[in-house]
Scaffold this active site. Sequence first.
Site, PDB file in Angstrom:
ATOM      1  N   HIS A 230      -5.845   3.075  -4.374  1.00 48.75           N
ATOM      2  CA  HIS A 230      -5.871   3.237  -2.914  1.00 48.75           C
ATOM      3  C   HIS A 230      -6.345   4.650  -2.562  1.00 48.75           C
ATOM      4  CE1 HIS A 230      -4.980   2.071   1.110  1.00 48.75           C
ATOM      5  NE2 HIS A 230      -3.870   2.761   1.259  1.00 48.75           N
TER       6      HIS A 230
ATOM      7  N   HIS B 234       3.662  -2.277   3.169  1.00 49.21           N
ATOM      8  CA  HIS B 234       3.705  -0.901   2.683  1.00 49.21           C
ATOM      9  C   HIS B 234       4.938  -0.621   1.842  1.00 49.21           C
ATOM     10  CE1 HIS B 234       0.670  -0.675   5.870  1.00 49.21           C
ATOM     11  NE2 HIS B 234       0.179   0.324   5.169  1.00 49.21           N
TER      12      HIS B 234
ATOM     13  N   ASP C 262       0.823  -1.215   0.000  1.00 52.97           N
ATOM     14  CA  ASP C 262       0.000   0.000   0.000  1.00 52.97           C
ATOM     15  C   ASP C 262       0.858   1.268   0.000  1.00 52.97           C
ATOM     16  OD1 ASP C 262      -2.078  -1.761   0.217  1.00 52.97           O
ATOM     17  OD2 ASP C 262      -2.977  -0.842   2.004  1.00 52.97           O
ATOM     18  N   ASP C 263       0.256   2.346  -0.444  1.00 51.69           N
ATOM     19  CA  ASP C 263       0.778   3.722  -0.293  1.00 51.69           C
ATOM     20  C   ASP C 263       1.915   4.089  -1.246  1.00 51.69           C
ATOM     21  OD1 ASP C 263      -1.029   3.596   1.758  1.00 51.69           O
ATOM     22  OD2 ASP C 263       0.430   3.826   3.379  1.00 51.69           O
TER      23      ASP C 263
ATOM     24  N   HIS D   6      -5.357   9.860  -0.257  1.00 48.49           N
ATOM     25  CA  HIS D   6      -5.182   9.112   1.005  1.00 48.49           C
ATOM     26  C   HIS D   6      -5.513   9.998   2.201  1.00 48.49           C
ATOM     27  CE1 HIS D   6      -3.429   6.191   3.846  1.00 48.49           C
ATOM     28  NE2 HIS D   6      -3.444   5.333   2.841  1.00 48.49           N
TER      29      HIS D   6
HETATM   30 ZN    ZN Z   1      -2.773   3.311   3.006  1.00 51.54          ZN
END
Ligand code: ZN
Length: 310
Positions: free
Chosen positions: A162, A268, A111-112, A166
Site C-alpha cells: 500500500h 481499515h 488497508d493501512d 502513504h
Molecule cells: Zn490507505
Amino acid sequence: MTVRQWKRIITFVVVALIVSLTVALIIVAVKANKLDNILSENEEIIAFLNDAEDAGTITTEDISQMSKELNAKKGQEKPEYQSKYSKLYVENDFVYEDDAEGAKKVYLTFDDGPSTENTEKILKILDKYDVKATFFVIYHDSDEMDALLKKIADAGHTIGVHTASHNYEKIYSSVDAYLKDFNKLAKHIEKVTGVKPEIYRFPGGSLNSYNGAVYEQIIAEMTRRGYTYYDWDVGSGDASYGTASTNWIANNVINGVSKDKSNVVLMHDTNAKDTTVEALPKIIETLQKKGYKFDKLTKEVKPVVFGYLS
Ligand code: ZN
C-alpha cells in the site's frame, strides 16, 4: 593632409583588406572540408546499401523499415526508471477465469495496517470463521510491527503493498518517487515474511485528487513489472470522518455486496478502527448465511478497478 598621412591611410586599408580576405578564405576552407567529410560518409552508406540491394541481401522495404526503427528509437528513449530495481518484477502471464462462482465471493481488504491495537483481533476473528482476507500494509521501522506482518502471512492471508510512506504528496510526485517508495516496502515485506508481495493498492485508490498527472505512467510501469492493483467496489464507510458506528459499517458491507459483482470490500486496520473489528463477526456470519464465500486476493483474481478506465 600630407602625403605621408595619405600613405598611412592607404596602407591601413590594404592590410585590413588582406586580413579579412584571409579569414574569409579560412572559414570557407573549413566548411568545405566538413561538407566533404559528410558527403563521403553518406556515400559510403549509400554505396553499401546499394551493393546489398544489388546482391539481393537487402530490399528497399528493409531500408525503409530500418530507417523507421531508427527514427522510432530516437523519438522514444526508455524512461530511466525502467532500468531501476531489477528485482521488482512478478511473473504474470495467465488469463483471468470468468467463473460464475467468483460472483458469490467476498474479498475483505484491510488497508493501512498493521496496527498494534487491532491486527491481532482481526486475525482472531478471521481464524474463528475460517476466512482468508487481504492486508494492504504500510512500512514501519519496528520489530513489533514486523512480528504482526509475519503473523498475517503465516495465517495464510495475502499481504499487498500500500506504499511505505502513504504520503500522497511524496509518492505521487513522480513515477520515480512512487517506485522508490514501493520498492522499499516490497523488499521489507519479503524479508520479514518470506513471501514476495505481488499485488498492490494505491493510497486513495488508483485515481485520486493527488495522482492525476502520473497515475497512467505509474500503472503502466507497475503493470510492465507484473504487479496487479485492486481498487474496491464495496465501501465499509469505516474511513469516514469521526468514528463510524459498528452497525453502520456492518450494514454498508452487507447491503453493498451483490451476487453479480466481485465484492472487494474496503476496510481499515489502524488503532482507531475498533468499530471495524466489532462489525466483522456480524458481516461474516450474515454473508456466510446468504451463501457468500470469503477469499483472499491473489494476482489470479480479476482486478477490480474504478470505472474511469472503461
Ligand atoms: Zn490507505
